[in-house]
Every structure is written in structure tokens, then in C-alpha cells.
Enzyme design. Structure first.
Site, short mmCIF file in Angstrom:
data_model
loop_
_atom_site.label_atom_id
_atom_site.label_comp_id
_atom_site.label_asym_id
_atom_site.label_seq_id
_atom_site.Cartn_x
_atom_site.Cartn_y
_atom_site.Cartn_z
N HIS A 86 71.99 80.23 -53.62
CA HIS A 86 73.51 80.57 -53.20
C HIS A 86 74.24 81.17 -54.79
O HIS A 86 75.43 81.91 -54.91
CB HIS A 86 73.98 78.67 -53.60
CG HIS A 86 74.57 79.01 -52.71
ND1 HIS A 86 75.23 79.66 -51.23
CD2 HIS A 86 75.92 78.11 -52.10
CE1 HIS A 86 76.08 79.24 -50.63
NE2 HIS A 86 76.83 78.08 -51.38
N ASN A 145 83.00 76.61 -52.76
CA ASN A 145 84.03 77.32 -52.02
C ASN A 145 85.90 77.24 -52.38
O ASN A 145 86.10 76.93 -51.43
CB ASN A 145 84.06 75.48 -51.24
CG ASN A 145 84.30 74.70 -51.83
OD1 ASN A 145 84.18 74.33 -53.41
ND2 ASN A 145 84.23 73.26 -51.43
N ASP A 182 75.17 85.89 -50.84
CA ASP A 182 74.01 84.65 -50.51
C ASP A 182 74.20 85.85 -48.57
O ASP A 182 75.40 84.60 -48.80
CB ASP A 182 73.50 84.46 -50.63
CG ASP A 182 74.29 82.77 -50.62
OD1 ASP A 182 74.01 82.26 -50.07
OD2 ASP A 182 74.95 82.78 -51.21
N ASN A 194 81.09 80.11 -47.65
CA ASN A 194 81.97 79.05 -47.74
C ASN A 194 82.74 79.75 -49.02
O ASN A 194 84.17 79.60 -48.90
CB ASN A 194 81.93 77.46 -48.57
CG ASN A 194 81.49 76.80 -47.34
OD1 ASN A 194 81.86 76.31 -46.74
ND2 ASN A 194 80.58 75.46 -48.38
#
Length: 202
Positions: free
Chosen positions: A23, A70, A95, A116
Site C-alpha cells: 500500500h 483513507n 498502488d 481509499n
């Protein structure tokens, strides 16, 4: 548009425990960009880390939001507004599970595909920004997605990640020229497997 400065934001989660996660691909790319092109030191600004430099003669700010993935829009939105940049001057490196591992695609606009960070940015600014999507592959089951993105890149991943990030860094001046197709072509060329040379037969 190249006379306008560029804001390149890499997505990831802050903290050393996340540094090698899939991530955090966006952070990994920005760190290499800053080092290779000798950008200025990272400074805490806009709930993120900001570095200033140039690519192909164009002023560029690199931003790594420290808000957690997020809430990325809460860092990128204020930075874009502070620098008075249009949404077209924003490039987000992130990603992408819906892209094969080791592939890179650039697109403008579109949905967030469950990412997100993109969802937060789009909620803050709208969808019409450029995205540099670094493929990390899909685990095959939607229930395993969270674990997949929050796992460290594996040893096998590193074999394709290192040359891919190096190619993205080398091709980055094309992004600064708004030549997304040229950027993708150069990355593909630099990461293409080399064919063994044929021996001359006499």
C-alpha cells in the site's frame, strides 16, 4: 500546461511499520524521485511531508500525506489550494490491485476502484486528476485484499519492484511534460525482459 507547477502526491501510510507495505508504493516512488533528482529536504506541511525541486525544468512539489491512506484528501486538497494549482496539475502515484504486479498505467479521472486514498482525494477535489497506477496484483479473493495491500512486498516482488521504480524515476521528466503515453512507453521499454543475444554461426 507545463508552465504551471506540478504537485506529485504519493499515497501510503505513515510510520516505519508500513514502510515496505504494498500500500506504500506511492511513498516508495516519491522517495526515489526526491533522491535521484536531488529535491530539497522533506518538510512537515499540509499534514504531510513536502519536498521541492524541478523535473525537466518544471517546478514540482512532492507530497507524502501523513494522514493515513483513507484521509489523503485532507493533505492534498489544502496543498493544491495553497499553491493555487488546477486539478490538472495534480499527479497521484498509488498502488493498484486491479493491475498486474509490475505494470504501470497512467490515466486521468475515473473511479477509485476501492482505493481509499483515491476516494478521499476525489471527495475533496473531484475526479479529474492524473493517476499513476502501480500494479501490485489482486490476491484473488476480495476478503483478502486488506491483508494483501498491508503486507510487505515479498522477496519475489522486490525483483520486479526495484527495476520498475528505477524506470519510473528515469521516465519521470515525461510526466512533467504531460506526456503520459511517452512515460508509459519508456517505463515499458526500460523494464522489458532482455532477450539473449544469438550467437553468430559461421
Amino acid at each position: 500546461m507545463a508552465d504551471t507547477a506540478l504537485l506529485v502526491a504519493g499515497l501510503g501510510n505513515p510510520g516505519s511499520q508500513y514502510a515496505r507495505n504494498r500500500h506504500n508504493a506511492g511513498f516508495i516512488v516519491l522517495d526515489e524521485l526526491a533522491a535521484h533528482y536531488r529535491f530539497g529536504p522533506w518538510k512537515a506541511k499540509f499534514d504531510g511531508l513536502l519536498s521541492e525541486g524541478t523535473l525537466d525544468g518544471r517546478k514540482v512539489w512532492l507530497l507524502k500525506p501523513q494522514t493515513f491512506m483513507n484521509l489523503s484528501g485532507g493533505s492534498i486538497g489544502p496543498a493544491l489550494r495553497f499553491f493555487k494549482l488546477p486539478l490538472s496539475a495534480l499527479v497521484v502515484v498509488h498502488d493498484e490491485i486491479d493491475l498486474a504486479a509490475g505494470k504501470v498505467k497512467v490515466k486521468t479521472g475515473g473511479g477509485d476502484a476501492g482505493q481509499n486514498g483515491l476516494r478521499s482525494i476525489t471527495a475533496a477535489l473531484g475526479p479529474d486528476y492524473r493517476r499513476v497506477r502501480l500494479g501490485i496484483g489482486h490476491p484473488g479473493d476480495k476478503d483478502r485484499v486488506t491483508g494483501h495491500v498491508l503486507q510487505n512486498f515479498s522477496k519475489d516482488d522486490i525483483d520486479w519492484l526495484r527495476p520498475l521504480v528505477g524506470a519510473m524515476v528515469e521516465a519521470a521528466p515525461l510526466l512533467a511534460r504531460d506526456d503520459d503515453a511517452g512515460f508509459m512507453s519508456k517505463v515499458a521499454l526500460l523494464t522489458a525482459p532482455t532477450k539473449p543475444k544469438k550467437k553468430d554461426t559461421e
